[in-house]
Design a protein around this motif. Structure first.
Motif, PDB file in Angstrom:
ATOM      1  N   PRO A  35     -62.999  -6.386  32.318  1.00 44.51           N
ATOM      2  CA  PRO A  35     -62.263  -5.561  33.285  1.00 44.51           C
ATOM      3  C   PRO A  35     -62.616  -5.963  34.713  1.00 44.51           C
ATOM      4  CG  PRO A  35     -64.049  -4.309  32.288  1.00 44.51           C
ATOM      5  CD  PRO A  35     -63.974  -5.624  31.575  1.00 44.51           C
ATOM      6  N   LYS A  36     -61.660  -5.782  35.603  1.00 41.03           N
ATOM      7  CA  LYS A  36     -61.876  -6.097  37.014  1.00 41.03           C
ATOM      8  C   LYS A  36     -62.904  -5.113  37.572  1.00 41.03           C
ATOM      9  CE  LYS A  36     -59.493  -6.333  41.396  1.00 41.03           C
ATOM     10  NZ  LYS A  36     -58.261  -6.033  42.116  1.00 41.03           N
ATOM     11  N   PRO A  37     -63.892  -5.604  38.322  1.00 37.66           N
ATOM     12  CA  PRO A  37     -64.875  -4.693  38.911  1.00 37.66           C
ATOM     13  C   PRO A  37     -64.194  -3.697  39.848  1.00 37.66           C
ATOM     14  CG  PRO A  37     -65.564  -6.980  39.191  1.00 37.66           C
ATOM     15  CD  PRO A  37     -64.170  -6.996  38.647  1.00 37.66           C
ATOM     16  N   LEU A  38     -64.758  -2.517  39.923  1.00 43.73           N
ATOM     17  CA  LEU A  38     -64.200  -1.464  40.762  1.00 43.73           C
ATOM     18  C   LEU A  38     -64.354  -1.793  42.248  1.00 43.73           C
ATOM     19  CD1 LEU A  38     -62.834   1.270  40.548  1.00 43.73           C
ATOM     20  CD2 LEU A  38     -65.088   2.328  40.446  1.00 43.73           C
ATOM     21  N   TYR A  39     -65.481  -2.444  42.599  1.00 42.35           N
ATOM     22  CA  TYR A  39     -65.771  -2.756  43.994  1.00 42.35           C
ATOM     23  C   TYR A  39     -66.173  -4.213  44.136  1.00 42.35           C
ATOM     24  CZ  TYR A  39     -66.192   2.310  44.154  1.00 42.35           C
ATOM     25  OH  TYR A  39     -65.954   3.638  44.032  1.00 42.35           O
ATOM     26  N   TYR A  40     -65.949  -4.741  45.342  1.00 42.48           N
ATOM     27  CA  TYR A  40     -66.444  -6.078  45.670  1.00 42.48           C
ATOM     28  C   TYR A  40     -67.767  -5.895  46.408  1.00 42.48           C
ATOM     29  CZ  TYR A  40     -66.971 -10.686  47.624  1.00 42.48           C
ATOM     30  OH  TYR A  40     -67.475 -11.916  47.945  1.00 42.48           O
ATOM     31  N   TRP A  41     -68.839  -6.343  45.781  1.00 35.61           N
ATOM     32  CA  TRP A  41     -70.167  -6.167  46.357  1.00 35.61           C
ATOM     33  C   TRP A  41     -70.574  -7.351  47.225  1.00 35.61           C
ATOM     34  CZ3 TRP A  41     -72.925  -1.693  45.895  1.00 35.61           C
ATOM     35  CH2 TRP A  41     -72.416  -0.756  45.006  1.00 35.61           C
ATOM     36  N   GLY A  42     -70.111  -8.534  46.909  1.00 36.61           N
ATOM     37  CA  GLY A  42     -70.486  -9.707  47.688  1.00 36.61           C
ATOM     38  C   GLY A  42     -71.988  -9.774  47.872  1.00 36.61           C
ATOM     39  N   ASP A  43     -72.417  -9.951  49.112  1.00 38.03           N
ATOM     40  CA  ASP A  43     -73.847 -10.011  49.428  1.00 38.03           C
ATOM     41  C   ASP A  43     -74.379  -8.675  49.948  1.00 38.03           C
ATOM     42  OD1 ASP A  43     -74.011 -12.672  48.730  1.00 38.03           O
ATOM     43  OD2 ASP A  43     -73.613 -13.393  50.757  1.00 38.03           O
ATOM     44  N   TYR A  44     -73.629  -7.602  49.744  1.00 32.32           N
ATOM     45  CA  TYR A  44     -74.028  -6.311  50.308  1.00 32.32           C
ATOM     46  C   TYR A  44     -75.387  -5.846  49.779  1.00 32.32           C
ATOM     47  CZ  TYR A  44     -74.030  -1.289  51.263  1.00 32.32           C
ATOM     48  OH  TYR A  44     -74.384  -0.025  51.659  1.00 32.32           O
ATOM     49  N   ALA A  75     -82.690  -6.369  52.192  1.00 31.34           N
ATOM     50  CA  ALA A  75     -83.369  -7.045  53.302  1.00 31.34           C
ATOM     51  C   ALA A  75     -83.499  -6.111  54.504  1.00 31.34           C
ATOM     52  CB  ALA A  75     -82.611  -8.314  53.689  1.00 31.34           C
ATOM     53  N   TYR A  76     -82.484  -5.291  54.744  1.00 33.04           N
ATOM     54  CA  TYR A  76     -82.524  -4.335  55.857  1.00 33.04           C
ATOM     55  C   TYR A  76     -83.696  -3.374  55.682  1.00 33.04           C
ATOM     56  CZ  TYR A  76     -81.189  -0.216  58.597  1.00 33.04           C
ATOM     57  OH  TYR A  76     -81.191   0.850  59.454  1.00 33.04           O
ATOM     58  N   PHE A  77     -83.833  -2.824  54.483  1.00 33.76           N
ATOM     59  CA  PHE A  77     -84.916  -1.868  54.247  1.00 33.76           C
ATOM     60  C   PHE A  77     -86.285  -2.532  54.154  1.00 33.76           C
ATOM     61  CE2 PHE A  77     -81.381   0.905  52.853  1.00 33.76           C
ATOM     62  CZ  PHE A  77     -81.617   1.933  53.747  1.00 33.76           C
ATOM     63  N   GLN A  78     -86.312  -3.825  53.883  1.00 33.04           N
ATOM     64  CA  GLN A  78     -87.576  -4.559  53.865  1.00 33.04           C
ATOM     65  C   GLN A  78     -87.961  -5.041  55.258  1.00 33.04           C
ATOM     66  OE1 GLN A  78     -89.694  -4.967  51.183  1.00 33.04           O
ATOM     67  NE2 GLN A  78     -88.299  -3.448  50.347  1.00 33.04           N
ATOM     68  N   GLY A  79     -87.054  -4.893  56.217  1.00 28.68           N
ATOM     69  CA  GLY A  79     -87.332  -5.349  57.578  1.00 28.68           C
ATOM     70  C   GLY A  79     -87.447  -6.854  57.640  1.00 28.68           C
ATOM     71  N   ASP A  80     -86.398  -7.539  57.212  1.00 27.11           N
ATOM     72  CA  ASP A  80     -86.433  -9.002  57.114  1.00 27.11           C
ATOM     73  C   ASP A  80     -86.440  -9.708  58.458  1.00 27.11           C
ATOM     74  OD1 ASP A  80     -83.834  -8.640  57.960  1.00 27.11           O
ATOM     75  OD2 ASP A  80     -82.947  -9.905  56.414  1.00 27.11           O
ATOM     76  N   GLY A  81     -86.362  -8.971  59.548  1.00 26.09           N
ATOM     77  CA  GLY A  81     -86.433  -9.589  60.864  1.00 26.09           C
ATOM     78  C   GLY A  81     -85.093  -9.975  61.453  1.00 26.09           C
ATOM     79  N   LYS A  82     -84.001  -9.796  60.703  1.00 28.15           N
ATOM     80  CA  LYS A  82     -82.684 -10.113  61.256  1.00 28.15           C
ATOM     81  C   LYS A  82     -82.280  -9.009  62.235  1.00 28.15           C
ATOM     82  CE  LYS A  82     -80.812 -12.785  57.447  1.00 28.15           C
ATOM     83  NZ  LYS A  82     -79.759 -12.866  56.433  1.00 28.15           N
ATOM     84  N   SER A  83     -81.608  -9.417  63.273  1.00 24.85           N
ATOM     85  CA  SER A  83     -81.146  -8.460  64.276  1.00 24.85           C
ATOM     86  C   SER A  83     -79.984  -7.642  63.704  1.00 24.85           C
ATOM     87  CB  SER A  83     -80.683  -9.198  65.536  1.00 24.85           C
ATOM     88  OG  SER A  83     -79.481  -9.899  65.259  1.00 24.85           O
ATOM     89  N   PRO A  84     -79.722  -6.473  64.301  1.00 23.60           N
ATOM     90  CA  PRO A  84     -78.566  -5.696  63.853  1.00 23.60           C
ATOM     91  C   PRO A  84     -77.254  -6.481  63.976  1.00 23.60           C
ATOM     92  CG  PRO A  84     -79.967  -4.335  65.232  1.00 23.60           C
ATOM     93  CD  PRO A  84     -80.507  -5.739  65.295  1.00 23.60           C
ATOM     94  N   HIS A 106     -73.336   2.188  56.257  1.00 25.79           N
ATOM     95  CA  HIS A 106     -74.394   1.268  56.686  1.00 25.79           C
ATOM     96  C   HIS A 106     -73.937   0.457  57.899  1.00 25.79           C
ATOM     97  CE1 HIS A 106     -77.993  -1.125  56.333  1.00 25.79           C
ATOM     98  NE2 HIS A 106     -77.265  -2.233  56.326  1.00 25.79           N
ATOM     99  N   LEU A 107     -72.697   0.026  57.871  1.00 21.81           N
ATOM    100  CA  LEU A 107     -72.138  -0.706  59.011  1.00 21.81           C
ATOM    101  C   LEU A 107     -72.163   0.173  60.262  1.00 21.81           C
ATOM    102  CD1 LEU A 107     -70.811  -3.365  59.904  1.00 21.81           C
ATOM    103  CD2 LEU A 107     -68.614  -2.396  59.212  1.00 21.81           C
ATOM    104  N   GLY A 108     -71.825   1.451  60.105  1.00 25.14           N
ATOM    105  CA  GLY A 108     -71.867   2.378  61.230  1.00 25.14           C
ATOM    106  C   GLY A 108     -73.267   2.536  61.791  1.00 25.14           C
ATOM    107  N   LEU A 109     -74.265   2.601  60.916  1.00 27.04           N
ATOM    108  CA  LEU A 109     -75.646   2.710  61.387  1.00 27.04           C
ATOM    109  C   LEU A 109     -76.072   1.459  62.148  1.00 27.04           C
ATOM    110  CD1 LEU A 109     -77.267   4.437  58.281  1.00 27.04           C
ATOM    111  CD2 LEU A 109     -76.779   5.463  60.522  1.00 27.04           C
ATOM    112  N   LEU A 110     -75.589   0.309  61.715  1.00 28.63           N
ATOM    113  CA  LEU A 110     -75.888  -0.926  62.455  1.00 28.63           C
ATOM    114  C   LEU A 110     -75.247  -0.887  63.845  1.00 28.63           C
ATOM    115  CD1 LEU A 110     -75.535  -3.619  59.647  1.00 28.63           C
ATOM    116  CD2 LEU A 110     -77.635  -2.837  60.752  1.00 28.63           C
ATOM    117  N   TYR A 111     -74.010  -0.394  63.913  1.00 33.04           N
ATOM    118  CA  TYR A 111     -73.353  -0.264  65.221  1.00 33.04           C
ATOM    119  C   TYR A 111     -74.159   0.668  66.131  1.00 33.04           C
ATOM    120  CZ  TYR A 111     -69.023  -2.766  64.141  1.00 33.04           C
ATOM    121  OH  TYR A 111     -68.095  -3.738  63.847  1.00 33.04           O
TER     122      TYR A 111
END
Length: 127
Positions: A28-37, A43-52, A80-85
């Motif tokens: 079956p087709k997945p319900l959502y496209y997760w990609g690299d999310y 990585a965000y919660f691990q504090g990988d050092g990438k900027s917002p 999550h995108l909103g929190l980054l903004y």
């Protein structure tokens, strides 16, 4: 009553054919496209050092891929995108992202209203 070899072979072929048909069934087709999310969120919660900004770019790339495939983004993506903004000091796009999350996932309304309310109070107190 004896079973002939021919009958056994026919039964075996019938079972093998059925197994092959069930094994070849399309998934079956997945319900959502997760990609690299998910890795990005981890990585965000691990504090990988990438900027917002880098994180936002990665999420927007995932959103573009989902759009190209005609697929929906998973729950929490726009929030999550909103929190980054917000971390980047861009309240307008943050509000838009929170509203998009609420529109796509009505069960997120209490949390999105909380975030938007905080955003409104912060902006009202800003000079």
């Amino acid at each position: 009553m004896t079973i002939s070899t021919t009958a056994l072979v026919r039964a075996g072929l019938a079972v093998a054919t059925m197994l092959m048909l069930f094994g070849c069934a399309t998934q079956p087709k997945p319900l959502y496209y997760w990609g690299d999310y998910q890795p990005q969120l981890y990585a965000y919660f691990q504090g990988d050092g990438k900027s917002p900004e880098q994180q936002r770019e990665a999420l927007e790339k995932t959103a573009a891929q989902a759009s190209a495939r005609g697929a929906a983004l998973p729950p929490g993506f726009h929030a999550h995108l909103g929190l980054l903004y917000l971390r980047m000091g861009q309240p307008g796009p943050a509000r838009t992202a929170f509203m998009a999350e609420e529109a796509r996932f009505p069960e997120s309304k209490p949390y999105m209203d909380f975030l938007i309310g905080n955003l409104n109070r912060t902006q009202a107190g800003a000079p």
